[in-house]
Design a protein around this motif. Structure first.
Motif, PDB file in Angstrom:
ATOM      1  N   THR A 231      18.351 -11.655  40.886  1.00 47.10           N
ATOM      2  CA  THR A 231      17.623 -12.587  40.036  1.00 47.10           C
ATOM      3  C   THR A 231      16.130 -12.258  40.045  1.00 47.10           C
ATOM      4  O   THR A 231      15.559 -11.997  41.096  1.00 47.10           O
ATOM      5  N   ASN A 232      15.499 -12.302  38.897  1.00 47.78           N
ATOM      6  CA  ASN A 232      14.092 -11.933  38.766  1.00 47.78           C
ATOM      7  C   ASN A 232      13.179 -13.120  39.097  1.00 47.78           C
ATOM      8  O   ASN A 232      12.437 -13.634  38.262  1.00 47.78           O
ATOM      9  N   SER A 233      13.242 -13.572  40.364  1.00 45.82           N
ATOM     10  CA  SER A 233      12.395 -14.681  40.806  1.00 45.82           C
ATOM     11  C   SER A 233      12.172 -14.592  42.303  1.00 45.82           C
ATOM     12  O   SER A 233      12.875 -13.866  43.009  1.00 45.82           O
ATOM     13  N   TYR A 234      11.181 -15.354  42.799  1.00 47.44           N
ATOM     14  CA  TYR A 234      10.922 -15.418  44.232  1.00 47.44           C
ATOM     15  C   TYR A 234      12.008 -16.204  44.959  1.00 47.44           C
ATOM     16  O   TYR A 234      12.253 -16.001  46.130  1.00 47.44           O
ATOM     17  N   LEU A 328       0.398  -0.049  41.117  1.00 49.88           N
ATOM     18  CA  LEU A 328      -0.923  -0.641  40.921  1.00 49.88           C
ATOM     19  C   LEU A 328      -0.825  -1.944  40.134  1.00 49.88           C
ATOM     20  O   LEU A 328      -1.559  -2.906  40.398  1.00 49.88           O
ATOM     21  N   THR A 329       0.095  -1.988  39.166  1.00 45.17           N
ATOM     22  CA  THR A 329       0.282  -3.197  38.353  1.00 45.17           C
ATOM     23  C   THR A 329       1.765  -3.535  38.279  1.00 45.17           C
ATOM     24  O   THR A 329       2.423  -3.259  37.284  1.00 45.17           O
ATOM     25  N   PRO A 330       2.304  -4.136  39.357  1.00 45.95           N
ATOM     26  CA  PRO A 330       3.724  -4.492  39.335  1.00 45.95           C
ATOM     27  C   PRO A 330       4.010  -5.594  38.328  1.00 45.95           C
ATOM     28  O   PRO A 330       3.121  -6.367  37.949  1.00 45.95           O
ATOM     29  N   SER A 331       5.250  -5.674  37.898  1.00 44.32           N
ATOM     30  CA  SER A 331       5.654  -6.716  36.955  1.00 44.32           C
ATOM     31  C   SER A 331       5.552  -8.084  37.609  1.00 44.32           C
ATOM     32  O   SER A 331       5.802  -8.241  38.810  1.00 44.32           O
ATOM     33  N   GLU A 332       5.193  -9.078  36.824  1.00 44.56           N
ATOM     34  CA  GLU A 332       5.110 -10.448  37.326  1.00 44.56           C
ATOM     35  C   GLU A 332       6.505 -10.972  37.623  1.00 44.56           C
ATOM     36  O   GLU A 332       7.444 -10.751  36.851  1.00 44.56           O
ATOM     37  N   VAL A 333       6.647 -11.653  38.752  1.00 42.27           N
ATOM     38  CA  VAL A 333       7.928 -12.236  39.145  1.00 42.27           C
ATOM     39  C   VAL A 333       7.794 -13.755  39.146  1.00 42.27           C
ATOM     40  O   VAL A 333       6.953 -14.293  39.874  1.00 42.27           O
ATOM     41  N   PRO A 334       8.576 -14.481  38.342  1.00 43.15           N
ATOM     42  CA  PRO A 334       8.508 -15.948  38.347  1.00 43.15           C
ATOM     43  C   PRO A 334       8.807 -16.519  39.729  1.00 43.15           C
ATOM     44  O   PRO A 334       9.542 -15.917  40.523  1.00 43.15           O
ATOM     45  N   GLY A 335       8.242 -17.712  40.009  1.00 46.06           N
ATOM     46  CA  GLY A 335       8.344 -18.283  41.352  1.00 46.06           C
ATOM     47  C   GLY A 335       9.724 -18.747  41.744  1.00 46.06           C
ATOM     48  O   GLY A 335      10.152 -18.546  42.871  1.00 46.06           O
ATOM     49  N   THR A 336      10.455 -19.375  40.831  1.00 42.07           N
ATOM     50  CA  THR A 336      11.788 -19.901  41.134  1.00 42.07           C
ATOM     51  C   THR A 336      12.740 -19.531  40.009  1.00 42.07           C
ATOM     52  O   THR A 336      12.309 -19.122  38.916  1.00 42.07           O
ATOM     53  N   THR A 337      14.028 -19.726  40.261  1.00 47.85           N
ATOM     54  CA  THR A 337      15.006 -19.465  39.200  1.00 47.85           C
ATOM     55  C   THR A 337      14.794 -20.423  38.033  1.00 47.85           C
ATOM     56  O   THR A 337      15.032 -20.066  36.875  1.00 47.85           O
ATOM     57  N   GLN A 338      14.357 -21.663  38.343  1.00 49.94           N
ATOM     58  CA  GLN A 338      14.087 -22.626  37.277  1.00 49.94           C
ATOM     59  C   GLN A 338      12.918 -22.156  36.406  1.00 49.94           C
ATOM     60  O   GLN A 338      12.986 -22.218  35.170  1.00 49.94           O
TER      61      GLN A 338
END
Length: 360
Positions: A231-234, A328-338
């Motif tokens: 999943t693409n989130s923290y 150097l510029t990683p993709s942003e990862v959303p904080g939660t699955t929500q």
């Protein structure tokens, strides 16, 4: 409106979507009888009590349960249990409606047909619907052994840390490989967590395993050249897939369909120490799943734009000439699955439809 089309519209509110297609019509008619589909149109992607579904459909509780339980037994809907109460919900196309019914493996001609239809639908419409616009639903997580001990790594970037955070783990077959059969990579390597895992284990589509067993699955997958995706989130992941570039829905979106936003690469990229590289070609010929490495003048060269940061090249290099370094510029990862869901749905114009379902 045809009940199957109404059901498709409900499923299309999910992040992955369910684009209209004659192929998907065939899939739905295999998975749901007309009576089941009619009842499913009174369900949502959010868990609802049996009594509420029965009331909305005009059926008695016992009549509704007689249809819902066989659907749950086929894993075409989800059933969650809170104490003695059962809650039922629709499954999104991915991950869910595609994978769950095939997680026992292909055992009959109908399942063979389903596998072919899902592949056709993936190539025709679902792959593009699943891909991010621009935020992807899934991301790559690097192989643990490829990360240097001195590299500062966040817990959500460590595959073993995700296993440690899981409260329940199920192991099941990779629906992609058992249906496509384009390679001989291991198939029992899909890890499911939490409530979906409990559901799949109870219904016989997965088996419960320990954290040690899960780590062994990851090690076996790495040795076989499979890419960890999740999943693409923290937040806590709902799954860890171990993907090949020839069968798996997530990777083939990029390797075969050219959808660059199908998944997010890891926060790392491969780096070559030129003096140590002998140009043996193992990284380029055997390990890189996206062909990001070439051998030029007897040296490995990494295309950083193509590299997905999986680390498979690093662990196979006989001279330790390859390493993962932070982008150097990683993709942003959303904080939660929500947060991920809201962002993806907003970008795809589906948020309002999804919220309306939550209101029942």
């Amino acid at each position: 409106m045809d009940v199957y089309e109404k059901l498709r519209e409900l499923l299309d509110a999910s992040p992955a979507g369910a684009p209209a297609s004659p192929v998907f019509d065939k899939i739905l008619k295999i998975l749901f009888t007309p009576e089941e589909a009619a009842l499913a149109t009174h369900m949502t992607l959010f868990p609802r009590p049996l009594a509420a579904i029965a009331e909305g459909s005009g059926l008695s509780v016992s009549e509704a349960e007689k249809l819902l339980e066989p659907m749950a037994d086929k894993a075409v809907i989800m059933c969650l249990e809170k104490g003695s109460e059962k809650l039922y919900s629709l499954l999104p196309t991915i991950p869910g409606l595609f994978e769950f019914p095939l997680m026992r493996g292909i055992t009959n001609p109908t399942q063979e047909q389903l596998g072919r239809l899902w592949d056709e639908y993936h190539r025709e419409a679902l792959g593009a619907s699943f891909a991010g616009r621009p935020t992807p639903i899934a991301r790559v997580i690097p192989v643990e052994q490829a990360l240097d001990a001195t590299t500062r790594v966040h817990p959500y970037e460590e595959i073993y840390a995700l296993i440690e955070a899981a409260d329940f783990i199920g192991l099941t077959q990779c629906a992609c490989r058992v249906s496509i059969k384009a390679c001989d990579k291991p198939t029992e390597v899909c890890l499911i967590f939490g409530s979906p895992a409990r559901f799949l284990v109870k219904r016989g589509f997965a088996r419960a395993i320990s954290r040690d067993e899960a780590r062994a699955v990851l090690d076996r997958s790495e040795a076989s050249g499979l890419v960890h995706t999740s999943t693409n989130s923290y937040g806590k992941p709902s799954f860890i897939c171990n993907c090949c570039p020839c069968c798996c829905t997530i990777l083939t979106c990029r390797t075969q369909l050219g959808l660059q936003q199908a998944f997010s690469p890891s926060a790392f990229e491969a780096h070559v120490e030129d003096e140590a590289c002998t140009g043996c070609g193992i990284c380029a010929d055997e390990r890189c799943p996206v062909k990001a490495i070439t051998i030029e003048q007897e040296q490995a060269v990494v295309n950083k734009e193509t590299c997905i940061g999986c680390g498979l090249c690093v662990t196979a290099c006989p001279t330790e000439a390859l390493a993962l370094v932070r982008r150097l510029t990683p993709s942003e990862v959303p904080g939660t699955t929500q947060e991920l869901g809201v962002k993806v749905l907003s970008e795809k114009g589906r948020l309002e439809r999804y919220i309306n379902q939550s209101k029942g």
